[in-house]
Design a protein around this motif. Structure first.
Motif, PDB file in Angstrom:
ATOM      1  N   GLN A   3      -3.251   4.531  11.726  1.00 23.15           N
ATOM      2  CA  GLN A   3      -3.840   4.754  10.352  1.00 23.15           C
ATOM      3  C   GLN A   3      -5.360   5.425  10.520  1.00 23.15           C
ATOM      4  OE1 GLN A   3      -2.263   0.898   9.077  1.00 23.15           O
ATOM      5  NE2 GLN A   3      -2.055   2.051   7.247  1.00 23.15           N
ATOM      6  N   HIS A  57       1.722  -2.139  15.504  1.00 22.18           N
ATOM      7  CA  HIS A  57       1.728  -2.070  14.286  1.00 22.18           C
ATOM      8  C   HIS A  57       2.385  -1.003  13.750  1.00 22.18           C
ATOM      9  CE1 HIS A  57      -1.271  -2.975  10.793  1.00 22.18           C
ATOM     10  NE2 HIS A  57      -0.446  -2.089  10.511  1.00 22.18           N
ATOM     11  N   PHE A  58       3.521  -0.904  13.583  1.00 19.74           N
ATOM     12  CA  PHE A  58       4.773  -0.159  13.042  1.00 19.74           C
ATOM     13  C   PHE A  58       4.949   1.249  13.831  1.00 19.74           C
ATOM     14  CE2 PHE A  58       3.379  -0.994   8.348  1.00 19.74           C
ATOM     15  CZ  PHE A  58       3.957  -2.251   8.453  1.00 19.74           C
ATOM     16  N   ASN A 117       3.081  -6.613  14.044  1.00 19.17           N
ATOM     17  CA  ASN A 117       2.433  -6.682  12.665  1.00 19.17           C
ATOM     18  C   ASN A 117       3.581  -6.568  11.729  1.00 19.17           C
ATOM     19  OD1 ASN A 117       0.448  -6.273  10.537  1.00 19.17           O
ATOM     20  ND2 ASN A 117       1.595  -4.299  10.193  1.00 19.17           N
ATOM     21  N   GLU A 118       3.840  -7.504  10.824  1.00 16.65           N
ATOM     22  CA  GLU A 118       4.717  -7.598   9.666  1.00 16.65           C
ATOM     23  C   GLU A 118       6.277  -7.011  10.353  1.00 16.65           C
ATOM     24  OE1 GLU A 118       3.033  -5.149   6.558  1.00 16.65           O
ATOM     25  OE2 GLU A 118       1.786  -6.637   6.004  1.00 16.65           O
ATOM     26  N   ASN A 156      -0.256 -11.891   5.768  1.00 15.79           N
ATOM     27  CA  ASN A 156      -0.998 -10.907   4.981  1.00 15.79           C
ATOM     28  C   ASN A 156      -0.396 -11.009   3.623  1.00 15.79           C
ATOM     29  OD1 ASN A 156      -1.606  -9.806   7.372  1.00 15.79           O
ATOM     30  ND2 ASN A 156      -0.355  -7.980   7.157  1.00 15.79           N
ATOM     31  N   TYR A 198      -0.656  -9.426  -0.271  1.00 14.72           N
ATOM     32  CA  TYR A 198      -0.986  -8.285  -1.359  1.00 14.72           C
ATOM     33  C   TYR A 198      -0.735  -8.598  -2.810  1.00 14.72           C
ATOM     34  CZ  TYR A 198      -2.630  -5.606   2.526  1.00 14.72           C
ATOM     35  OH  TYR A 198      -2.961  -4.849   3.665  1.00 14.72           O
ATOM     36  N   TRP A 218       1.165  -2.024  -7.009  1.00 15.70           N
ATOM     37  CA  TRP A 218       1.643  -3.521  -6.646  1.00 15.70           C
ATOM     38  C   TRP A 218       0.807  -4.371  -7.897  1.00 15.70           C
ATOM     39  CZ3 TRP A 218      -0.080  -3.054  -0.751  1.00 15.70           C
ATOM     40  CH2 TRP A 218       1.037  -2.425   0.007  1.00 15.70           C
ATOM     41  N   GLU A 240      -4.555  -9.897   6.442  1.00 11.85           N
ATOM     42  CA  GLU A 240      -4.686  -8.667   5.561  1.00 11.85           C
ATOM     43  C   GLU A 240      -4.715  -9.388   4.091  1.00 11.85           C
ATOM     44  OE1 GLU A 240      -1.875  -5.270   5.990  1.00 11.85           O
ATOM     45  OE2 GLU A 240      -2.052  -5.650   8.245  1.00 11.85           O
ATOM     46  N   TRP A 257      -8.193  -5.783   4.191  1.00  9.82           N
ATOM     47  CA  TRP A 257      -7.531  -4.596   4.443  1.00  9.82           C
ATOM     48  C   TRP A 257      -8.010  -3.478   3.554  1.00  9.82           C
ATOM     49  CZ3 TRP A 257      -5.008  -2.724   8.663  1.00  9.82           C
ATOM     50  CH2 TRP A 257      -4.322  -1.323   8.466  1.00  9.82           C
ATOM     51  N   GLU A 262      -2.299   5.766   4.521  1.00 11.60           N
ATOM     52  CA  GLU A 262      -1.529   4.641   4.177  1.00 11.60           C
ATOM     53  C   GLU A 262       0.134   5.046   4.348  1.00 11.60           C
ATOM     54  OE1 GLU A 262      -1.726   1.739   3.855  1.00 11.60           O
ATOM     55  OE2 GLU A 262       0.275   1.337   2.863  1.00 11.60           O
ATOM     56  N   TRP A 263       0.412   5.457   5.389  1.00 13.57           N
ATOM     57  CA  TRP A 263       1.877   5.406   5.964  1.00 13.57           C
ATOM     58  C   TRP A 263       2.485   6.568   4.906  1.00 13.57           C
ATOM     59  CZ3 TRP A 263       1.900   3.691  10.449  1.00 13.57           C
ATOM     60  CH2 TRP A 263       1.249   2.605  10.714  1.00 13.57           C
ATOM     61  N   PHE A 287      -7.794   1.974   0.282  1.00 10.39           N
ATOM     62  CA  PHE A 287      -7.954   0.400   0.586  1.00 10.39           C
ATOM     63  C   PHE A 287      -9.465   0.270   1.178  1.00 10.39           C
ATOM     64  CE2 PHE A 287      -3.606   0.583   0.446  1.00 10.39           C
ATOM     65  CZ  PHE A 287      -3.109  -0.656   0.033  1.00 10.39           C
TER      66      PHE A 287
HETATM   67  C1  FCB Z   1       0.326  -3.544   5.238  1.00  9.46           C
HETATM   68  C2  FCB Z   1       0.167  -2.887   6.693  1.00  9.46           C
HETATM   69  C3  FCB Z   1      -0.889  -2.337   6.654  1.00  9.46           C
HETATM   70  C4  FCB Z   1      -1.624  -1.402   5.529  1.00  9.46           C
HETATM   71  C5  FCB Z   1      -1.390  -2.143   4.143  1.00  9.46           C
HETATM   72  C6  FCB Z   1      -1.674  -2.016   2.872  1.00  9.46           C
HETATM   73  O1  FCB Z   1       1.896  -3.753   4.959  1.00  9.46           O
HETATM   74  O2  FCB Z   1       0.381  -3.808   7.724  1.00  9.46           O
HETATM   75  O3  FCB Z   1      -0.910  -1.159   7.813  1.00  9.46           O
HETATM   76  O4  FCB Z   1      -0.690  -0.269   5.300  1.00  9.46           O
HETATM   77  O5  FCB Z   1       0.047  -2.894   4.093  1.00  9.46           O
END
Ligand code: FCB
Length: 454
Positions: free
Chosen positions: A28, A122-123, A166-167, A290, A292, A324, A349, A388, A395-396, A404
């Protein structure tokens, strides 16, 4: 830069030695990557705003500058990830130059007195790994384990806090169930398989790091954890047993099953049928958490014309640019549940993409208020908070226009500019707590937002 002045004792005091920082990830922010995302971004239509990650923030070259910013903003820890495709550009080919690069980044973090928290995946996957079958292939476990051992050997002297993947649930669901991240599949059985492989890979990584670096449980032994994404699932109609069951079952499969597995070694759905894999048991020294948003579930939500967002409820603070909902109390509810695992918790995060930076300040203050409540009322063992993100980034599949950052990035010039929220956060860090004045200011602001879209 507005100077910090201590005006009053904080009302909400955090524990001594609390770690305060922010998080970023390689793909990112670094720029110039070449992994499965890079390939996928090139196909028109995949990234909502039509962008590609490209040079991103050029953190790869500007890291000294960005770490200066983190330091100036009072941070005492920094979470970042290393990019597998740089380190192992071909299967079994290791790139010593890139290792040297990450050693320099780690030294730069430490030189500024920040404690690094590293993430190994991380993804993103190397192109050869994705082409060879990616995470649905059982070889992924061994490949990830080997990569991790290599990193422990090469970076171990500079890293104390490690998170492997990550996640995993977000990765597996976005890539294999919702079709939003590459390879964009919609296959629930693959979702379970990928999550299972990530679970096994996590356990491999846990053992590899401790094998290489020693697990003598002394003060200096490495800490290895996972970073788990959590959503607070709540019944829209709390009187309805169906709605409550739906929330409970989503909570179990999305939030709890992965943690139950790394805790007990028993692999429940969607990753297994309850079988015991002893090497998976107790493979976490801490939890990276994490948070959100909340997701309301139940009949009224299902029948709502826009299924992705719940109809507004009285306690809602509206939605962010990501769609969100802002729901600070969710972090408290999840910490209440997480406490039962008895592991130290690092909030790896928590953050928001909003155009109105005042909402970002409010978001930080009100979430920290709930974290403080969990620590003081419940005795939750929370040791760290990472906002974060340090700066705006890619952002993906949403691209660059979801912002962010505590620090704004001008993508034409790559100039950075700290936002006012960065100083609100800095003052909380300097006080190791939140003053009554700050808390009241943002509570008042929250009262004006109920039910809004920002
Ligand atoms: C999470 C990801 C991070 C970022 C935030 C907004 O799911 O780990 O890379 O994109 O969301």
């Amino acid at each position: 830069m507005p100077a910090y002045q201590r005006e009053e004792e904080p009302l909400l005091q955090f524990p001594p030695d609390f770690l305060w920082g922010s998080a970023i990830s390689a793909h990112q922010t670094e720029g110039g990557n070449n992994n499965q995302w890079t390939e996928w971004e090139k196909q028109p239509g995949n990234i909502v705003d039509g962008s590609v990650s490209g040079r991103a923030d050029d953190f790869y070259h500007l890291y000294e500058h960005d770490l200066d910013l983190a330091k100036e903003l009072g941070h005492n820890t920094f979470r970042f990830s290393v990019e597998w495709s740089r380190i192992e550009p071909g299967e079994g080919e290791w790139n010593a130059r890139e290792i040297e690069h990450y050693r320099m980044v780690l030294k730069a973090i430490r030189r500024r007195g920040l404690e690094p928290l590293i993430t190994l995946h991380h993804f993103t996957n190397p192109i050869w790994m994705e082409a060879g079958g990616g995470w649905p292939d059982s070889r992924s476990v061994e490949l990830f384990g080997r990569y991790t051992s290599y990193l422990a050997e090469k970076l171990g002297d500079l890293v104390g806090i490690w998170t492997a993947i990550n996640e995993p649930t977000a990765y597996a669901s976005m890539s294999y169930m919702h079709g939003k991240f590459p390879p964009c599949e919609k296959d629930p059985s693959k979702y379970g398989l990928v999550l299972r492989h990530m679970l096994l890979a996590h356990a491999e990584a846990y053992h590899a790091i401790h094998d290489v670096l020693g697990k003598n449980r002394t003060k200096d032994a490495p800490k290895v954890g996972t970073v788990k994404d959590m959503t607070y699932f709540q019944a829209f109609d709390e009187e309805s047993p169906e709605d409550r069951n739906e929330a409970a079952s989503l909570h179990q499969s999305y939030n709890a099953s992965f943690l139950d597995a790394i805790d007990t070694g028993r692999i429940g759905p969607p990753m297994g049928q309850g079988e015991l894999i002893p090497t998976v048991e107790d493979t976490w020294d801490f939890l990276g958490f994490n948070y959100y948003t909340r997701r309301l579930v139940g009949e009224r939500v299902r029948n709502h014309p826009n299924k992705s967002t719940a109809p507004p409820r009285k306690d809602s603070l509206g939605e962010t640019d990501m769609g969100w909902e802002i729901y600070p109390q969710g972090i408290y509810e999840l910490l209440k549940w997480l406490k039962s695992y008895g592991k130290p918790i690092y909030i790896t995060e928590n953050g928001t993409a909003v155009h109105d930076d005042k909402i970002r300040s409010m978001f930080i203050v009100l979430h920290l208020e709930q974290v403080h409540r969990a620590i003081t009322e419940l005795g939750a063992d929370v040791r760290a908070y990472y906002y974060w993100s340090l700066m705006d980034n890619f952002e993906w599949n949403s691209g660059f226009n979801k912002r962010f950052g505590l620090v704004e990035v001008d993508y034409k010039t790559l100039k950075r500019k700290s936002r006012p929220s960065a100083y609100v956060y800095r003052d909380i860090i300097m006080n190791n707590g939140i003053t009554a004045k700050t808390l009241n200011e943002y509570k008042k602001h929250a009262a004006t937002l109920v039910g809004n879209k920002h």
